[in-house]
Motif scaffolding. Structure first.
Motif, PDB file in Angstrom:
ATOM      1  N   THR A   1       0.832  -1.205   0.000  1.00 55.67           N
ATOM      2  CA  THR A   1       0.000   0.000   0.000  1.00 55.67           C
ATOM      3  C   THR A   1       0.862   1.250   0.000  1.00 55.67           C
ATOM      4  O   THR A   1       0.655   2.167  -0.804  1.00 55.67           O
ATOM      5  CB  THR A   1      -0.929  -0.001   1.222  1.00 55.67           C
ATOM      6  OG1 THR A   1      -1.774  -1.146   1.170  1.00 55.67           O
ATOM      7  CG2 THR A   1      -1.783   1.248   1.253  1.00 55.67           C
TER       8      THR A   1
ATOM      9  N   ALA B   1      -5.594  -3.394   3.201  1.00 57.41           N
ATOM     10  CA  ALA B   1      -4.711  -2.691   2.270  1.00 57.41           C
ATOM     11  C   ALA B   1      -5.516  -1.905   1.239  1.00 57.41           C
ATOM     12  O   ALA B   1      -5.186  -0.751   0.925  1.00 57.41           O
ATOM     13  CB  ALA B   1      -3.797  -3.699   1.580  1.00 57.41           C
TER      14      ALA B   1
ATOM     15  N   GLU C   1      -5.463   2.235   0.868  1.00 49.73           N
ATOM     16  CA  GLU C   1      -5.109   2.880  -0.402  1.00 49.73           C
ATOM     17  C   GLU C   1      -6.266   3.719  -0.930  1.00 49.73           C
ATOM     18  O   GLU C   1      -6.057   4.829  -1.451  1.00 49.73           O
ATOM     19  CB  GLU C   1      -4.720   1.804  -1.414  1.00 49.73           C
ATOM     20  CG  GLU C   1      -4.160   2.357  -2.705  1.00 49.73           C
ATOM     21  CD  GLU C   1      -3.623   1.267  -3.619  1.00 49.73           C
ATOM     22  OE1 GLU C   1      -3.593   1.499  -4.843  1.00 49.73           O
ATOM     23  OE2 GLU C   1      -3.236   0.193  -3.098  1.00 49.73           O
TER      24      GLU C   1
END
Length: 296
Positions: A170, A254, A258
């Protein structure tokens, strides 16, 4: 304030019962049934198990004895639950570990080699596709090769485990896209995001820890297989389920992290006084990083 404290105590008691006592009591029940009553030869003897349960709560035992048994059962279940929680914390650190030791470096190198091979296949097919012209079959093949590479890791692996690399990817993907330092960005971004987004991130992080604890419980059942072999099956199934669900939780965490940068990075830039009239770009990300890291 009294109502708040009462509600807080109720929630703490519910979590104590759910996370420690009930799983611990189940473990003690399986241990007692499998090791002390059943064994390998009579692993399915329900009648013997029912007789053992009746002997514990039989009419000859007084209320005080039964009460003491329940109290000691609760204390034992809590102790086992705390131990399993500690093991789960170790499992989580192992899932997200960095390169420490020869075995970790070997696993990382092995994963990096696999990723490099998959990446080379994808890039070769991409060049061939560009040379031949775009068509549906080539696009389908490119998608399959890209999925195969990203299944190993979205970026070049740097950690021995898939979960550790998936979470680490990420920060690298954010840096490559926006030229921003994720470690400096995240604490400030956390203060800017809405409560609903924080709740989603907390839920994803909690889910990852919960699966690690479940894996720890699975490890606890493994030694009992020496006296009652079905416990080994329970251990294997529990660990496999926890590992699979842990991968899903790590990927979800993740993706959410993001996505948070994509959605709220521009808001943070504006609050820092960076002119962000358009989209959150690399130039803006570099300026945000300069401000957050106090580089001058």
């Amino acid at each position: 304030m009294n109502a708040f404290l009462a509600e807080l105590g109720k929630r703490a008691a519910d979590r104590w019962l759910t996370l420690l006592v009930l799983p611990g009591a189940l473990f003690l029940a399986v241990s007692g049934a499998g090791v002390l009553v059943l064994g390998h030869e009579r692993w399915y003897d329900v009648r013997a198990l029912a007789g053992a349960v009746n002997s514990i709560g039989g009419a000859s035992r007084g209320t005080g004895q039964v009460l003491m048994f329940v109290v000691f059962l609760g204390l034992g279940a809590s102790a086992v639950g705390l131990a399993a929680r500690a093991v789960g914390g170790g499992v989580e650190r192992l899932w997200l570990t960095t390169n420490r030791g020869r075995a970790s470096r070997w696993l990382t190198a092995r994963r990096r080699t696999r990723w490099s091979i998959a990446d080379q296949r994808y890039r070769t097919a991409l060049l061939r596709c560009c040379g031949e012209g775009s068509h549906e079959a080539s696009a389908y093949k490119l998608d399959a090769l890209l999925i195969a590479r990203d299944r190993i890791c979205p970026v070049s692996p740097e950690r021995p485990t898939w979960m550790g690399d998936r979470v680490r990817a990420t920060s690298e993907r954010v840096h490559l896209m926006y030229d921003v330092d994720f470690a400096s960005l995240w604490p400030r971004l956390w203060l800017c995001m809405p409560d609903a987004t924080r709740a989603e991130l907390i839920a994803a992080r909690t889910a990852l820890s919960a699966e690690a604890r479940l894996f720890g419980w699975g490890l606890f059942y493994l030694p009992l297989a020496g006296w009652w072999w079905p416990s080994g099956v329970i251990s294997m199934v529990t660990c496999l389920v926890a590992w699979s669900r842990g991968r899903t939780a790590a990927a979800t965490l993740a993706e959410l992290a993001e996505s948070t940068v994509d959605l709220y990075g521009r808001d943070l830039a504006e609050q820092l006084g960076v002119n962000c009239s358009g989209t959150f770009s690399r130039d803006i990300g570099l300026e945000v990083t300069r401000i957050l890291r106090k580089d001058g």
